[in-house]
Every structure is written in structure tokens, then in C-alpha cells.
Design a protein around this motif. Structure first.
Motif, PDB file in Angstrom:
ATOM      1  N   LEU A  62      32.199  31.385  27.716  1.00 10.18           N
ATOM      2  CA  LEU A  62      31.777  31.326  29.115  1.00 10.18           C
ATOM      3  C   LEU A  62      31.336  29.915  29.497  1.00 10.18           C
ATOM      4  N   PRO A  63      31.565  29.573  30.710  1.00 12.46           N
ATOM      5  CA  PRO A  63      30.978  28.316  31.186  1.00 12.46           C
ATOM      6  C   PRO A  63      29.455  28.417  31.127  1.00 12.46           C
ATOM      7  N   TRP A  64      28.841  27.315  30.936  1.00 13.60           N
ATOM      8  CA  TRP A  64      27.381  27.328  30.820  1.00 13.60           C
ATOM      9  C   TRP A  64      26.730  27.869  32.083  1.00 13.60           C
ATOM     10  N   LYS A  65      27.416  27.644  33.133  1.00 15.07           N
ATOM     11  CA  LYS A  65      26.779  27.988  34.409  1.00 15.07           C
ATOM     12  C   LYS A  65      27.021  29.435  34.817  1.00 15.07           C
ATOM     13  N   SER A  66      27.884  30.114  34.139  1.00 17.30           N
ATOM     14  CA  SER A  66      28.205  31.473  34.568  1.00 17.30           C
ATOM     15  C   SER A  66      27.002  32.399  34.436  1.00 17.30           C
ATOM     16  N   THR A  67      26.795  33.161  35.444  1.00 17.87           N
ATOM     17  CA  THR A  67      25.680  34.099  35.439  1.00 17.87           C
ATOM     18  C   THR A  67      26.191  35.515  35.203  1.00 17.87           C
ATOM     19  N   GLU A  68      25.261  36.389  34.983  1.00 17.28           N
ATOM     20  CA  GLU A  68      25.643  37.782  34.821  1.00 17.28           C
ATOM     21  C   GLU A  68      26.283  38.319  36.085  1.00 17.28           C
ATOM     22  N   ASP A  69      25.821  37.812  37.148  1.00 11.89           N
ATOM     23  CA  ASP A  69      26.424  38.256  38.398  1.00 11.89           C
ATOM     24  C   ASP A  69      27.869  37.779  38.497  1.00 11.89           C
ATOM     25  N   ASP A  70      28.103  36.579  38.013  1.00 12.85           N
ATOM     26  CA  ASP A  70      29.475  36.083  38.006  1.00 12.85           C
ATOM     27  C   ASP A  70      30.359  36.992  37.149  1.00 12.85           C
ATOM     28  N   LEU A  71      29.840  37.325  36.000  1.00 14.62           N
ATOM     29  CA  LEU A  71      30.618  38.186  35.110  1.00 14.62           C
ATOM     30  C   LEU A  71      30.876  39.536  35.752  1.00 14.62           C
ATOM     31  N   LYS A  72      29.842  40.027  36.360  1.00 11.39           N
ATOM     32  CA  LYS A  72      29.986  41.349  36.975  1.00 11.39           C
ATOM     33  C   LYS A  72      31.075  41.311  38.045  1.00 11.39           C
ATOM     34  N   LYS A  73      31.025  40.273  38.827  1.00 10.63           N
ATOM     35  CA  LYS A  73      32.039  40.181  39.884  1.00 10.63           C
ATOM     36  C   LYS A  73      33.427  40.070  39.271  1.00 10.63           C
ATOM     37  N   TYR A  74      33.525  39.262  38.260  1.00 15.47           N
ATOM     38  CA  TYR A  74      34.848  39.046  37.705  1.00 15.47           C
ATOM     39  C   TYR A  74      35.381  40.308  37.017  1.00 15.47           C
ATOM     40  N   PHE A  75      34.570  40.884  36.144  1.00 14.86           N
ATOM     41  CA  PHE A  75      35.096  41.964  35.319  1.00 14.86           C
ATOM     42  C   PHE A  75      35.165  43.312  36.042  1.00 14.86           C
ATOM     43  N   SER A  76      34.559  43.357  37.171  1.00  8.13           N
ATOM     44  CA  SER A  76      34.662  44.607  37.930  1.00  8.13           C
ATOM     45  C   SER A  76      36.096  44.920  38.320  1.00  8.13           C
ATOM     46  N   GLN A  77      36.919  43.924  38.322  1.00  8.41           N
ATOM     47  CA  GLN A  77      38.313  44.180  38.687  1.00  8.41           C
ATOM     48  C   GLN A  77      38.984  45.113  37.693  1.00  8.41           C
ATOM     49  N   PHE A  78      38.437  45.233  36.505  1.00 11.16           N
ATOM     50  CA  PHE A  78      39.067  46.087  35.512  1.00 11.16           C
ATOM     51  C   PHE A  78      38.509  47.505  35.535  1.00 11.16           C
ATOM     52  N   GLY A  79      37.407  47.662  36.181  1.00 14.76           N
ATOM     53  CA  GLY A  79      36.841  48.999  36.227  1.00 14.76           C
ATOM     54  C   GLY A  79      35.330  48.945  36.305  1.00 14.76           C
ATOM     55  N   GLU A  80      34.790  50.111  36.316  1.00  9.67           N
ATOM     56  CA  GLU A  80      33.343  50.215  36.454  1.00  9.67           C
ATOM     57  C   GLU A  80      32.636  49.614  35.246  1.00  9.67           C
ATOM     58  N   LEU A  81      31.684  48.792  35.537  1.00  5.56           N
ATOM     59  CA  LEU A  81      30.918  48.156  34.479  1.00  5.56           C
ATOM     60  C   LEU A  81      29.590  48.879  34.301  1.00  5.56           C
TER      61      LEU A  81
ATOM     62  N   PHE B 275      28.062  32.828  25.840  1.00 11.58           N
ATOM     63  CA  PHE B 275      28.724  34.108  25.584  1.00 11.58           C
ATOM     64  C   PHE B 275      27.869  35.228  26.129  1.00 11.58           C
ATOM     65  N   GLY B 276      28.477  36.353  26.188  1.00 17.05           N
ATOM     66  CA  GLY B 276      27.754  37.490  26.740  1.00 17.05           C
ATOM     67  C   GLY B 276      28.411  38.784  26.324  1.00 17.05           C
ATOM     68  N   PHE B 277      27.918  39.845  26.883  1.00 21.24           N
ATOM     69  CA  PHE B 277      28.445  41.164  26.555  1.00 21.24           C
ATOM     70  C   PHE B 277      28.671  41.963  27.828  1.00 21.24           C
ATOM     71  N   ILE B 278      29.692  42.750  27.768  1.00 21.91           N
ATOM     72  CA  ILE B 278      29.956  43.652  28.882  1.00 21.91           C
ATOM     73  C   ILE B 278      30.287  45.033  28.321  1.00 21.91           C
ATOM     74  N   ARG B 279      30.193  45.985  29.160  1.00 20.41           N
ATOM     75  CA  ARG B 279      30.613  47.326  28.743  1.00 20.41           C
ATOM     76  C   ARG B 279      31.192  48.052  29.946  1.00 20.41           C
ATOM     77  N   PHE B 280      32.331  48.617  29.708  1.00 23.17           N
ATOM     78  CA  PHE B 280      32.998  49.350  30.779  1.00 23.17           C
ATOM     79  C   PHE B 280      32.652  50.829  30.701  1.00 23.17           C
TER      80      PHE B 280
END
Length: 449
Positions: free
Chosen positions: A119-138, A155-160
Motif C-alpha cells: 500500500l502507499p504510505w498515505k492510503s487510509t482505511e477509507d481509501d481501501l474501503k472505497k477501492y475494495f468495495s467494488q468487489f463486494g461487501e467488506l 500493508f493492511g487487511f481486508i475481509r469480504f
DNA sequence: GTTGAGCGTT
């Protein structure tokens, strides 16, 4: 080199053009986007008049002989899907042997947390949420930060919420704010547990069965994620499904493949106790040789990053393993039909060839990046998971209600997105599936058989 | 306001 490939749902139906990748392969996710549930591709070979399956590896379909040409391909679906379409007439067409019906759906998978690397250093959780929501409910998004500075660790973690989203997400790479990021199954046990019982042992294989053929055959029952045929030939194979239910459902059955009757049984080595016996001898090895077997990201990283630190293509058999093949006939085959094969299987597992195996004796040539050679204790049976609810810092029920933009954008505030319950929750423990972890399906320990 | 392979304060 990108082109459009004509694919039809049935052989006599109108095809649809689906785009291939630059390298000429067709992403299974691309196919599935137009043909939901599709697990493969086939076409009719004009020379032989028979259908021919397309090679699938790591989520990519490969053009036969390197060229898609101008054929019309037919999407392949898991058998359950096909059954639904062809209302019941089962005695025709392809050689579907005696099989109990598999009603389990392939999308009943359990999701696991996914690690997002790079991840870019500047990426926030909100950024991730916006991005990965395209694949489905997070259900969860985390960016790991330095506790003092609050600086992202990259780095971070997500869960669908559903497995299809997870599969879709993992089947491609991601450009987040200008950086290529990888989404993988973490090395932690979380994912490894889902590997349990997804693999079946296929005995009485004949030598002319190729991995591709086995994959194609078993794809009828559910998505096959790996086929392993030990070399030299030892009359068995491992087939790993995406869905453990599919794998389990096949166990105990005899199937006819290429005219030979193979027997399917559980590949679960169930040797976790044995691990303790040989504590001293197990050098090192992540519990997830698994990680590359399943959670691999074929595209490696973007930028200049180089390959995975743990790539175990353990080729050679380590010395001092089990007695070799077929000397075992002296042990009395009749009584222990599976013994020889299982022994050989154990050998294969131990050697790491299978890409998994609880002990992971040979991990790879290089040093174990996991720091320290100690294998994390398997803790096989323990219920390590927290009961519902307290697991993640920002579990949230449903995306879509983003009224918390204040918290999301400005204040880190422990980076809590604060969506534990959204509108319309009639109290806790209603509506499983929403509300974060309350619905976390039958926790991992249940998957251990 | 640096860094760039990795594996998760709870």
C-alpha cells in the motif's frame, strides 16, 4: 495481444465476447463476470468431434496451443450448476459416473482475512474501503500503522462478506493510488485452516491421467484449485477444491476417469499429533506452504519488487523419508487397500510437493523469512477465535451507509470507522450476515473435522 | 518529512 474471445453458455447459444489479458490468457474472473459460476472453458475439437478443456492455472485460462483462434468456446460450470440448468436429465452426454448429488454450492465458502501488501504510505482505511468495495461487501478493513507515529506500515487487511468477492479480488492485482498492491491469504492460520479438507486423495489413478484431465474432470463438481500428481507415477493424485464441502462430498466415491475406476478419499493427513512427536526434527516451515498453494498472487508485485520470499518448489525428495513405492506389497494389500498409497501420499506431503502439508519439512532453499525457525504451534483443536464481535477494530456491517465521513476522513481516532451497526439493525444477533462478526460462520475450529 | 519486503497492539 489482448483480444476478444467468443464464449457461449451452451454450445448452441449465442456467444459473447470476453476480453483476454495482454499476455493472451483469459482471467477466470473475467469469464465469471459474464458467466457467473463458470469454472472453466471448453470447445469442440473439430478433428475429433469431442469437447476439449482449456487449461486453467492460477485463475487464468490459457489458449490452446497458444492461440484462441476464432473458435467459439463454451463456459464450463460446476456440476451442481449444470444440474440446475438441465432439469434433471442426467443420463446423457458426458461420462458422469455414479455420484451422489452435490448440493453444496461453491459460494458457501468461508472468507478469510486477506492481506493487502504494498500500500502507499498515505492510503487510509477509507481509501481501501472505497477501492475494495467494488468487489463486494467488506466486513473489515485495516491499515497497519506504527502505533506511535500513526504512519502506515504499508500493508493492511481486508475481509469480504462473501467468498466470490474474495476470489474475484484475489484474481487480479490492484492499483491503489498509483501503486500495485497484492492481495493474498495471510500466512497466519486464519487461511490455513480453510485449506483443511479441501484436498482429496484420488487412488487407483492410471498413468495416462494428466493433471489437466483430472482438473477438468473434477471441475464438474466444483472449482479445482490444484491437482498434484506425484512423479514418478504412483497411482494416486491429490485434487484440491476451492470448496471443502465439495471435497468432502466426493470422499468415499468411486469415479470412472478415462475408463479407470478411481477411488476418492480424504487427503487429510490428520497428523497434527504426530507433529508434536517429532518436534525436534521439524526444522522450520510456515504452516502455510499453503500460502503459495492457494493464496498465491501470480502477478507478483508491481514496481520493482521481486518475487516471493517463500516459493517452495521442493523438487527432490528429502533423504530419509519413507520406504519407497511398492515394496509394500509385502504388507498385504488386500487388508489395507489404501496403505501403500497413503504411505506414498504421506511421503509426498512430507516432502512438501503437495504444496501444503502440516509439517512443512522442506520449505525452500532460502532462509525462512518468518524470522526465527520456530514453527508456530499448530494449536490444532483449540478455539482460538474470539467469540463474536471483538475481533476486529473496524468491522462494519454494510457498506453503503457512509455517513460517517467525518470519522472516516479526518480523525484517525484509532482508525475506527465505526460502522458496527448501521441503520436498520433490530438489535444484535439478528440478520446473520450483517453486523460484522456475529455472523462469522461456524468458526474455524469447526473446519477441522 | 524518509522506507518498499512483509504478515495482524486489540
Amino acid at each position: 495481444m489482448s483480444e476478444y474471445i467468443r464464449v457461449a453458455e451452451e454450445e448452441d447459444e449465442e456467444p459473447m465476447e470476453v476480453p483476454s489479458e495482454e499476455d493472451g490468457t483469459l482471467l477466470l474472473s473475467t469469464l465469471a463476470a459474464q458467466f457467473p459460476g463458470a469454472c472453466g472453458l471448453k470447445y469442440r475439437n473439430p478433428d475429433t468431434g469431442t469437447m476439449r478443456g482449456i487449461r486453467l492455472s492460477d485463475g487464468r485460462l490459457y489458449p490452446p496451443d497458444g492461440d484462441w483462434e476464432n473458435r467459439i468456446y463454451v463456459a464450463v460450470f460446476p456440476r451442481s450448476h449444470t444440474e440446475n440448468k438441465k432439469k434433471g436429465d442426467q443420463s446423457e452426454g458426458e461420462q458422469i459416473p455414479v455420484v451422489t448429488t452435490i448440493k453444496k454450492r461453491t459460494d458457501r465458502q468461508k472468507c478469510s482475512d486477506l492481506i493487502v501488501l504494498g500500500l502507499p504510505w498515505k492510503s487510509t482505511e477509507d481509501d481501501l474501503k472505497k477501492y475494495f468495495s467494488q468487489f463486494g461487501e467488506l466486513l473489515m478493513v485495516q491499515v497497519k500503522k506504527d502505533p506511535k507515529t500513526g504512519q502506515s506500515k504499508g500493508f493492511g487487511f481486508i475481509r469480504f462478506g462473501d467468498y466470490e468477492s474474495q476470489i474475484k479480488c484475489m484474481s487480479q492485482r490492484h492499483n491503489i493510488d498509483g501503486r500495485w498492491c497484492d492481495v493474498r491469504i495471510p500466512n497466519s492460520r486464519e487461511g490455513a485452516q480453510q485449506m483443511m479438507n479441501r484436498k482429496v486423495f484420488v487412488g487407483r489413478c492410471t498413468e495416462d491421467m494428466t493433471a489437466e484431465e483430472l482438473r477438468f474432470y473434477f471441475n464438474k463438481f466444483g472449482e479445482v484449485v490444484d491437482v498434484f500428481i506425484p512423479k514418478p507415477f504412483r497411482a494416486f493424485a491429490f485434487v484440491t477444491f476451492a470448496d471443502p464441502d465439495v471435497a468432502q462430498g466426493l470422499c468415499g466415491e468411486d469415479h470412472i476417469i478415462k475408463g479407470a475406476s478411481v477411488h476418492i478419499s480424504s487427503a487429510a493427513p490428520k497428523s497434527y499429533d504426530r507433529q508434536n512427536d517429532r518436534k525436534g526434527s521439524m526444522a522450520q516451515g510456515q504452516p502455510g506452504g499453503y500460502t503459495q498453494a492457494y493464496g498465491q498472487s501470480p502477478w507478483s508485485q508491481g514496481g520493482g519488487r521481486t518475487g516471493h520470499p517463500h516459493v517452495s518448489q521442493a523438487g527432490a525428495m528429502p533423504a530419509g523419508t519413507l520406504p519407497n513405492n511398492l515394496g509394500i506389497s509385502s504388507l498385504g494389500l488386500g487388508a489395507f487397500q489404501l496403505s501403500p498409497a497413503m504411505l506414498a501420499a504421506a511421503q509426498a506431503i512430507m516432502s512438501g510437493q503437495g504444496g501444503w502439508g502440516p509439517v512443512g519439512l522442506v520449505s525452500q532453499g532460502g532462509p525462512n523469512p518468518g524470522g526465527g525457525g520456530t514453527l508456530p504451534p499448530p494449536t490444532a483443536t483449540g478455539p482460538p477465535d474470539n467469540p463474536a464481535g471483538h475481533n476486529s477494530t473496524q468491522a462494519f456491517g454494510s457498506i453503503g451507509s457512509v455517513q460517517t465521513s467525518a470519522a472516516a476522513t479526518g480523525t484517525p481516532s484509532n482508525s475506527f470507522l465505526g460502522w458496527g451497526a448501521t441503520q436498520g439493525n433490530e438489535g444484535p444477533s439478528t440478520s446473520p450476515g450483517v453486523g460484522g462478526w456475529g455472523a462469522a460462520p461456524p468458526n474455524k475450529s469447526g473446519a477441522w473435522n
